[in-house]
Design a protein around this motif. Structure first.
Motif, short mmCIF file in Angstrom:
data_model
loop_
_atom_site.label_atom_id
_atom_site.label_comp_id
_atom_site.label_asym_id
_atom_site.label_seq_id
_atom_site.Cartn_x
_atom_site.Cartn_y
_atom_site.Cartn_z
N GLU A 1 0.83 -1.21 0.00
CA GLU A 1 0.00 0.00 0.00
C GLU A 1 0.86 1.26 0.00
N LEU A 2 1.96 1.25 0.77
CA LEU A 2 2.87 2.40 0.77
C LEU A 2 3.46 2.61 -0.62
N SER A 3 3.86 1.51 -1.26
CA SER A 3 4.44 1.58 -2.60
C SER A 3 3.42 2.14 -3.60
N ARG A 4 2.16 1.71 -3.47
CA ARG A 4 1.11 2.21 -4.36
C ARG A 4 0.92 3.72 -4.19
N LEU A 5 0.92 4.18 -2.93
CA LEU A 5 0.72 5.60 -2.65
C LEU A 5 1.91 6.44 -3.12
N VAL A 6 3.12 5.92 -2.93
CA VAL A 6 4.32 6.63 -3.39
C VAL A 6 4.26 6.83 -4.90
N SER A 7 3.85 5.79 -5.61
CA SER A 7 3.76 5.87 -7.08
C SER A 7 2.61 6.77 -7.52
N GLN A 8 1.44 6.57 -6.91
CA GLN A 8 0.25 7.33 -7.31
C GLN A 8 0.43 8.83 -7.07
N ARG A 9 1.06 9.19 -5.95
CA ARG A 9 1.20 10.60 -5.58
C ARG A 9 2.54 11.19 -6.02
N ASN A 10 3.34 10.39 -6.74
CA ASN A 10 4.63 10.87 -7.25
C ASN A 10 5.49 11.43 -6.11
N LEU A 11 5.57 10.69 -5.01
CA LEU A 11 6.17 11.22 -3.80
C LEU A 11 7.69 11.29 -3.84
N LEU A 12 8.32 10.51 -4.69
CA LEU A 12 9.78 10.62 -4.80
C LEU A 12 10.17 12.00 -5.33
N GLU A 13 9.54 12.41 -6.41
CA GLU A 13 9.83 13.74 -6.97
C GLU A 13 9.35 14.84 -6.03
N MET A 14 8.18 14.62 -5.43
CA MET A 14 7.62 15.60 -4.49
C MET A 14 8.56 15.81 -3.30
N SER A 15 9.06 14.71 -2.75
CA SER A 15 9.94 14.79 -1.57
C SER A 15 11.25 15.49 -1.90
N GLU A 16 11.77 15.21 -3.09
CA GLU A 16 13.01 15.86 -3.50
C GLU A 16 12.84 17.37 -3.53
N LEU A 17 11.70 17.82 -4.05
CA LEU A 17 11.42 19.25 -4.12
C LEU A 17 11.22 19.84 -2.72
N GLU A 18 10.49 19.13 -1.87
CA GLU A 18 10.29 19.59 -0.48
C GLU A 18 11.63 19.82 0.21
N GLN A 19 12.51 18.84 0.06
CA GLN A 19 13.81 18.93 0.74
C GLN A 19 14.64 20.09 0.21
N GLU A 20 14.56 20.33 -1.10
CA GLU A 20 15.31 21.45 -1.67
C GLU A 20 14.77 22.78 -1.15
N ILE A 21 13.45 22.87 -1.00
CA ILE A 21 12.86 24.12 -0.49
C ILE A 21 13.39 24.43 0.90
N VAL A 22 13.37 23.44 1.80
CA VAL A 22 13.72 23.71 3.21
C VAL A 22 15.22 23.64 3.46
N SER A 23 15.97 23.18 2.47
CA SER A 23 17.42 22.99 2.69
C SER A 23 18.27 23.86 1.78
N GLY A 24 17.75 25.03 1.41
CA GLY A 24 18.63 26.01 0.75
C GLY A 24 18.47 26.15 -0.74
N GLY A 25 17.38 25.65 -1.31
CA GLY A 25 17.18 25.79 -2.74
C GLY A 25 17.04 27.24 -3.17
N ASP A 26 17.50 27.56 -4.39
CA ASP A 26 17.43 28.92 -4.93
C ASP A 26 15.97 29.31 -5.17
N HIS A 27 15.64 30.56 -4.82
CA HIS A 27 14.24 31.01 -4.90
C HIS A 27 13.66 30.89 -6.31
#
Length: 557
Positions: A339-365
């Motif tokens: 179920e976790l794997s299904r949700l990760v794929s359905q919600r595109n959470l790998l790409e989403m998480s990468e962007l979240e981390q860049e926002i809070v960890s110093g990404g350029d505005h």
């Protein structure tokens, strides 16, 4: 110090005190989850507890005098009234009454007057007035402990929280110095409330012969609004973030293809060896571990298929309970990970998480604005995930680029999230830069210092996710242990010798499982004992609820 073990030892001791014989356990609405988090029902049955009853105002009367009644209840007024009503017309042969916190002196007289038939054998205090969530975790079920606007306690919640913390301190035999977050009214009030209880019950809180003074550290969730909004990648945190864990139970009824017997499963580190070993494994490691578990199970299943002799039959009968247990463990965790794997794929959470981390960890505005805009506009991005992204962007660029924050909020409205857009604006009022005392992003300006490493390995489709973010609690606890907390930022109540080996940290507004993992790591690396508690166990959805509660529609500007 193991919170679950402490509760278990208390419960076993009080069952032993009642002596041999068939027992019924009488619980109230708040002690029921405490007992169920500590023990499986089957374990208590081995202690001759064959019936579990809920304390009520007017229970149907039955003659059950062949049973001993072990009452584990809170010492509040309504519970006392129910106990007195029970004793006035007793159903059981004898009563052993255990209150989970400090009992008012008048209560003993009240019980004695009600016990006209002299069925009470024992009345005692046992300090179990908190939920034992994990070995280093405790909490309460108070999802909304503060009044709207978030600066004042709900009075009953303050009382309940103070009692839970004092019960934990008494159960662990700690007499701490108290520090709290300066600028937080709720933190100051809670710290002083606990301090006054300790002063009033001085005989119970004896420091004894200790080399170092323990510290109770009271924090406010509003100082770190980022952590509850991030996608999680360790097993326990993922389950809570994406599905939800409530008193060690996970409801999978909404998941497609889940059989009826797996729609409500128990996740308890004290009852499930696989879960205990993999609480903090990342998603890639869990995939590998599940694969190994499946192979072991298949090998055992094959060995059970071959029964050619009396010896094989004997071996099958002896090993069948263990085989059945392993079968349940495999089914449960394969279902959860699927179920976790299904949700990760359905919600595109790998790409989403990468962007979240860049926002809070110093990404350029400029780069973040472009990527967040694109992600929110995608049809595949859910409204909840778009809201989380928008909130993180608003927190990071709140003052430096307020116009772009407004643009992102308008995108959320276009996506159909009028309520969610208001929630982003209210987050800035609830836990924005003007509310927080510290700067969450002070060290995030230099992007070259944030180096991404590979987190996941060995599972197809899982290659690389950013995990640059560290919860604020990590730095605060490291400073506390090393005696570097500034008195101006964390005022001190009570004497303190400077050396710290034991910390009880409590977060008003709840803790996340990412913070639980951080505390686990600090306990391991620093060689200290840190217990983490909170008014609730947070995920993004429950954090949204807090923000909505703090600014109901009538308070909108």
């Amino acid at each position: 110090m193991d919170v679950v073990s402490v509760v278990q030892s208390y419960l076993l001791r009080l069952l032993e005190e009642s002596g041999p014989g068939m027992k019924v356990m009488l619980l109230d609405s708040q002690t029921t989850p405490i007992v169920s988090l500590a023990f499986a029902q089957s374990t208590l049955m081995r202690q001759e507890v064959y019936l579990f009853e809920r304390l009520s105002a007017s229970p149907p009367w039955e003659d059950l005098r062949h049973l001993k009644c072990v009452c584990v209840v809170r010492p509040d007024a309504s519970t006392l009234a129910h106990i007195c009503a029970e004793l006035a017309k007793p159903r059981y042969g004898s009563y052993y009454i255990y209150f989970t916190n400090i009992l008012p002196k008048t209560a003993v007289k009240q019980l004695a007057e009600a016990d006209m038939q002299e069925v009470v054998r024992e009345v005692k205090e046992v300090y179990l007035d908190f939920l034992p969530i994990g070995s280093h975790l405790f909490g309460l079920s108070l999802p909304l402990p503060l009044q709207p606007l978030g600066s004042r306690w709900v009075e009953d919640s303050l009382t309940r929280t103070s009692q839970a913390i004092t019960a934990l301190l008494l159960s662990l035999k700690l007499c701490p110095a108290i520090r709290y977050q300066e600028g937080s009214g709720p933190a100051s009030l809670l710290a002083n409330s606990v301090k006054s209880i300790m002063a009033r019950e001085g005989g119970l809180f004896s420091p004894g012969q200790v080399d170092t003074t323990p510290v109770l550290l009271v924090l406010d969730r509003r100082e770190d609004p980022v952590t509850p909004l991030l996608t999680q990648w360790t097993y326990q945190a993922m389950v809570h973030q994406m599905i939800g864990i409530n008193n060690n139970r996970v409801n999978l009824a909404g998941a497609p293809g889940v059989t009826k017997d797996l729609q409500d499963v128990v996740l308890s580190s004290s009852q499930d060896e696989f879960y205990a070993a993999n609480l903090y494994s990342n998603f890639g490691e869990i995939g590998q571990t599940i694969k190994v578990l499946m192979e072991e199970f298949q090998n055992k299943a094959k060995s059970h298929q071959k029964i050619d002799s009396i010896a094989d039959m004997k071996n099958f009968v002896e090993n069948y309970p263990q085989f059945k247990k392993m079968s349940g463990t495999v089914s449960k965790h394969v279902t959860l990970v699927s179920e976790l794997s299904r949700l990760v794929s359905q919600r595109n959470l790998l790409e989403m998480s990468e962007l979240e981390q860049e926002i809070v960890s110093g990404g350029d505005h400029k780069d973040m604005l472009k990527q967040v805009t694109e992600m929110i506009q995608r049809d595949t991005t859910s409204l909840d995930d778009a809201t989380r992204l928008c909130m993180l962007f608003a927190l990071r660029f709140e003052h430096s680029n307020s116009s772009s924050v407004r643009n992102i909020i308008s995108l959320l409205r276009k996506k159909g999230g009028e309520k969610e857009a208001r929630m982003v604006q209210n987050l800035q009022r609830y836990a924005g830069q003007n509310v927080r005392k510290g700067d969450l992003f002070a060290d995030q300006n230099n992007t070259t210092k944030n180096i991404t490493g590979k987190l996941f390995k060995g599972l197809k489709g899982v290659e690389n996710v950013y995990t640059q973010h560290s919860p604020l609690i990590k730095q605060i606890l490291e400073d506390c242990v090393k005696n570097r907390l500034k008195p101006a930022s964390f005022p001190l109540l009570g004497p303190h010798d400077g050396r710290v080996k034991t910390v009880v940290v409590f977060i008003i507004g709840g803790f996340t499982y990412e913070e639980a993992f951080t505390v686990h790591q600090l306990n391991t690396t620093l060689g200290v004992q840190i217990i983490l508690g909170g008014t609730s166990t947070l995920n993004s959805r429950s954090f949204f609820d807090q923000i909505e509660h703090s600014f109901p529609p009538s308070n909108q500007e």
